[in-house]
Design a protein around this motif. Structure first.
Motif, PDB file in Angstrom:
ATOM      1  N   PHE A  30     -15.712  10.079  11.644  1.00 42.65           N
ATOM      2  CA  PHE A  30     -15.759   9.419  10.345  1.00 42.65           C
ATOM      3  C   PHE A  30     -14.354   8.973   9.964  1.00 42.65           C
ATOM      4  O   PHE A  30     -13.352   9.447  10.522  1.00 42.65           O
ATOM      5  N   ALA A  31     -14.292   8.055   9.031  1.00 37.50           N
ATOM      6  CA  ALA A  31     -13.004   7.542   8.566  1.00 37.50           C
ATOM      7  C   ALA A  31     -13.171   7.008   7.162  1.00 37.50           C
ATOM      8  O   ALA A  31     -14.292   6.687   6.727  1.00 37.50           O
ATOM      9  N   ALA A  32     -12.067   6.889   6.448  1.00 37.54           N
ATOM     10  CA  ALA A  32     -12.105   6.364   5.081  1.00 37.54           C
ATOM     11  C   ALA A  32     -10.823   5.613   4.772  1.00 37.54           C
ATOM     12  O   ALA A  32      -9.760   5.904   5.328  1.00 37.54           O
ATOM     13  N   THR A  33     -10.962   4.640   3.897  1.00 39.28           N
ATOM     14  CA  THR A  33      -9.789   4.004   3.296  1.00 39.28           C
ATOM     15  C   THR A  33      -9.834   4.266   1.803  1.00 39.28           C
ATOM     16  O   THR A  33     -10.893   4.528   1.229  1.00 39.28           O
ATOM     17  N   ARG A  34      -8.686   4.181   1.180  1.00 35.54           N
ATOM     18  CA  ARG A  34      -8.611   4.435  -0.262  1.00 35.54           C
ATOM     19  C   ARG A  34      -7.554   3.535  -0.876  1.00 35.54           C
ATOM     20  O   ARG A  34      -6.459   3.380  -0.328  1.00 35.54           O
ATOM     21  N   VAL A  35      -7.902   2.936  -2.012  1.00 32.04           N
ATOM     22  CA  VAL A  35      -6.951   2.134  -2.792  1.00 32.04           C
ATOM     23  C   VAL A  35      -6.959   2.698  -4.210  1.00 32.04           C
ATOM     24  O   VAL A  35      -7.958   2.564  -4.930  1.00 32.04           O
ATOM     25  N   PRO A  36      -5.887   3.329  -4.639  1.00 31.17           N
ATOM     26  CA  PRO A  36      -5.868   3.975  -5.957  1.00 31.17           C
ATOM     27  C   PRO A  36      -6.059   3.012  -7.134  1.00 31.17           C
ATOM     28  O   PRO A  36      -6.487   3.431  -8.204  1.00 31.17           O
ATOM     29  N   SER A  37      -5.744   1.733  -6.932  1.00 36.64           N
ATOM     30  CA  SER A  37      -5.748   0.778  -8.051  1.00 36.64           C
ATOM     31  C   SER A  37      -7.109   0.164  -8.347  1.00 36.64           C
ATOM     32  O   SER A  37      -7.197  -0.824  -9.071  1.00 36.64           O
ATOM     33  N   GLY A  38      -8.187   0.727  -7.806  1.00 34.48           N
ATOM     34  CA  GLY A  38      -9.516   0.206  -8.097  1.00 34.48           C
ATOM     35  C   GLY A  38      -9.920   0.462  -9.544  1.00 34.48           C
ATOM     36  O   GLY A  38      -9.265   1.223 -10.273  1.00 34.48           O
ATOM     37  N   THR A  39     -11.020  -0.165  -9.971  1.00 38.47           N
ATOM     38  CA  THR A  39     -11.448  -0.037 -11.363  1.00 38.47           C
ATOM     39  C   THR A  39     -12.964   0.106 -11.484  1.00 38.47           C
ATOM     40  O   THR A  39     -13.726  -0.367 -10.647  1.00 38.47           O
ATOM     41  N   ASP A  40     -13.366   0.762 -12.563  1.00 37.53           N
ATOM     42  CA  ASP A  40     -14.756   0.803 -13.013  1.00 37.53           C
ATOM     43  C   ASP A  40     -14.805   0.008 -14.311  1.00 37.53           C
ATOM     44  O   ASP A  40     -13.993   0.251 -15.224  1.00 37.53           O
ATOM     45  N   VAL A  41     -15.716  -0.957 -14.398  1.00 36.95           N
ATOM     46  CA  VAL A  41     -15.770  -1.858 -15.548  1.00 36.95           C
ATOM     47  C   VAL A  41     -17.133  -1.758 -16.224  1.00 36.95           C
ATOM     48  O   VAL A  41     -18.167  -1.858 -15.560  1.00 36.95           O
ATOM     49  N   ASP A  42     -17.117  -1.575 -17.531  1.00 40.22           N
ATOM     50  CA  ASP A  42     -18.344  -1.610 -18.327  1.00 40.22           C
ATOM     51  C   ASP A  42     -18.510  -3.043 -18.835  1.00 40.22           C
ATOM     52  O   ASP A  42     -17.979  -3.413 -19.882  1.00 40.22           O
ATOM     53  N   PHE A  43     -19.243  -3.849 -18.061  1.00 39.63           N
ATOM     54  CA  PHE A  43     -19.389  -5.256 -18.423  1.00 39.63           C
ATOM     55  C   PHE A  43     -20.247  -5.446 -19.671  1.00 39.63           C
ATOM     56  O   PHE A  43     -20.139  -6.465 -20.350  1.00 39.63           O
ATOM     57  N   GLY A  44     -21.074  -4.456 -19.984  1.00 42.51           N
ATOM     58  CA  GLY A  44     -21.844  -4.522 -21.221  1.00 42.51           C
ATOM     59  C   GLY A  44     -20.932  -4.416 -22.427  1.00 42.51           C
ATOM     60  O   GLY A  44     -21.034  -5.210 -23.378  1.00 42.51           O
TER      61      GLY A  44
END
Length: 490
Positions: A168-182
């Motif tokens: 298994f493997a993973a990448t990670r980018v700390p600068s991602g976002t969760d957006v409440d478009f509502g």
């Protein structure tokens, strides 16, 4: 006497809210009227629980950078998606500074974006993808690991009870976002209505007809009482989700010929168990199943809605003939025209894997769906997760010179030759790229006014018209500035 306005917006979602906000900033003297058939805005695809809330920047979504045979991986599409999201970030930052939007935490939160894959083939692919993206300025800070100890620190739920010896493997980018478009949509419309824009809820547009003077006659009725009325507008935007096709068909513009839409619904597993939620702070995407559409890519997400954190996993496909959650059972039939019948039939013949995938999804019970989750989270317990219905996605079907018809994943603006009417078809990345999509629409539909708007647009979106990824210093500066303005990681 028929009312006359400058702009009519049809649909109370993020697209109409974004276009209305741009136009109001650029041309505050224009009279704008927005119609929404439901009792509030952001009740369909823009609603927080009808989408995954991902700030799509191609940080974790593999379908923006697929492996094409033995050819080298091409980052162009991923870079393009990221560039577009940077424009959205800049626009939202400007609106926060102007007081148009509330505190950023009410609609956007820092959430690392991860990709997690299993099996030697996918691990090799993810490693190559990482090697290519790490050289791109907009993907600075991307991390890669095949070490269970490292991945456990990033996302513990992925590693608990994981079988030993599995690649298994993973990448990670700390600068991602969760957006409440509502929440974002509500705030944009709140400011528009406070600034004089007329938002008419419980009003359903029934038809569009071009007049001899070049204006559009918009026929509508109230959903309570069914009172008919009409209004004239110089420009009409149809941002009505799946119903955009039906309204554009009613307009009679030749540019809509050959288009159809295929509705695909979705469901997510959701948990609010604080012990589970506390162990996962990321949006983790993987590979789609064979034959599954890109929008079905499985992901385990942190969500923050109304200040409350939860986790969602999915999506699981459902089928309904409706183009909207609150649409008509006849939608899929009433869209058929002589000009789009053949393209739609060709799509059906050319995509048997999609039909097989949909059938396999429909027969899954709750336990089978949690079993899918366990490929991500081996320790998942059935009782922690409940199933919620997400929104309807109307995937674009259109004519193609070589294949007769193709199924298109993504969004597409369809506009008349004179630019007096435009509508948006399609789905993901949709909301995340609402700003650049609407900028392209403005440029296409308002060619005379656009040159005079460019200075104001650059004040709202400083790198408008530029390529951030081509300038590492500019990319770093822009992401840092918007991160500070929005209260998220750089």
């Amino acid at each position: 006497m028929t009312e006359n306005v400058d702009v009519v917006l049809i649909g109370g979602g993020i697209m109409s809210a974004t276009l209305g906000t741009l136009l109001h900033q650029l041309q505050p003297d224009w009279k704008i009227v927005a119609f929404e058939r439901l009792s509030d805005v952001a009740q369909e695809s823009s609603n927080a629980w009808n989408n995954a809330g991902t700030g799509h920047a191609a940080l974790c979504e593999l379908n923006y950078m697929p492996q094409q045979g033995s050819a080298p991986l091409d980052p162009a599409k991923a870079i393009s998606i990221n560039e577009q999201f940077q424009q959205s970030r800049q626009f939202w930052s400007s609106l926060v500074e102007k007081g148009v939007l509330d505190a950023p935490s009410t609609f956007i939160n820092a959430t690392p974006h991860m990709t997690f894959v299993r099996g030697e083939k996918d691990v090799a692919y993810l490693r190559k993808r990482y090697e290519v993206l790490r050289e791109q300025p907009l993907f600075a800070g991307i991390e890669y690991s095949e070490d269970s100890r490292v991945i456990n620190k990033w996302a513990p739920l992925l590693m608990q009870k994981r079988r030993k010896g599995e690649p298994f493997a993973a990448t990670r980018v700390p600068s991602g976002t969760d957006v409440d478009f509502g929440a974002l949509t509500h705030q944009l419309f709140d400011h528009l209505t406070a600034s004089g824009v007329d938002l008419r809820l419980n009003h359903e547009v029934r038809g569009l007809k071009k007049q001899k003077d070049g204006d559009w006659l918009v026929k509508y009725r109230t959903t309570i009482g069914r009172t008919p009325n009409q209004i004239k507008a110089r420009f009409v935007f149809v941002g009505a989700g799946g119903w955009a096709l039906k309204l554009l068909q009613s307009s009679g513009i030749p540019e809509i010929e050959g288009y159809g839409v295929f509705p695909i619904g979705g469901q997510f597993l959701k948990t609010t168990n604080p012990k589970v939620v506390a162990q996962h702070q990321a949006k983790v995407y993987s590979q789609a199943s064979v034959g599954a559409p890109p929008m079905s890519v499985p992901h385990l997400d942190t969500r923050v809605v109304d200040g409350e954190a939860s986790l969602m996993f999915g999506p699981f496909a459902t089928f309904s003939p409706k183009f909207l959650k609150q649409g008509s059972m006849l939608d899929i039939v009433t869209q058929v025209r002589p000009h789009n019948l053949w393209p739609m039939l060709r799509v059906a013949f050319a995509n048997p894997d999609l039909i097989t995938y949909l059938v396999s999804e429909l027969v899954k019970n709750h336990r089978k769906k949690v079993d899918n989750l366990r490929t991500f989270m081996p320790g998942a317990e059935d009782e922690d997760w409940t199933l919620i219905d997400a929104g309807q996605r109307a995937q674009v079907m259109k004519k193609d010179a070589k294949k007769g018809g193709i199924l298109q994943f993504g969004t597409e603006v369809v506009s008349s030759a004179d630019g007096s009417i435009a509508g948006l078809l399609g789905a993901s990345p949709g909301a995340s790229t609402a700003v650049p999509i609407m900028l392209q629409l403005l440029q296409k539909c308002f060619p005379e006014q656009f040159p005079g708007w460019e200075a104001e647009l650059r004040s709202l979106i400083p790198t408008f018209g530029e390529s951030l990824n081509a300038d590492a210093e500019a990319a770093a500066r822009s992401t840092a500035e918007t991160a500070e303005a929005l209260g998220i990681n750089a």
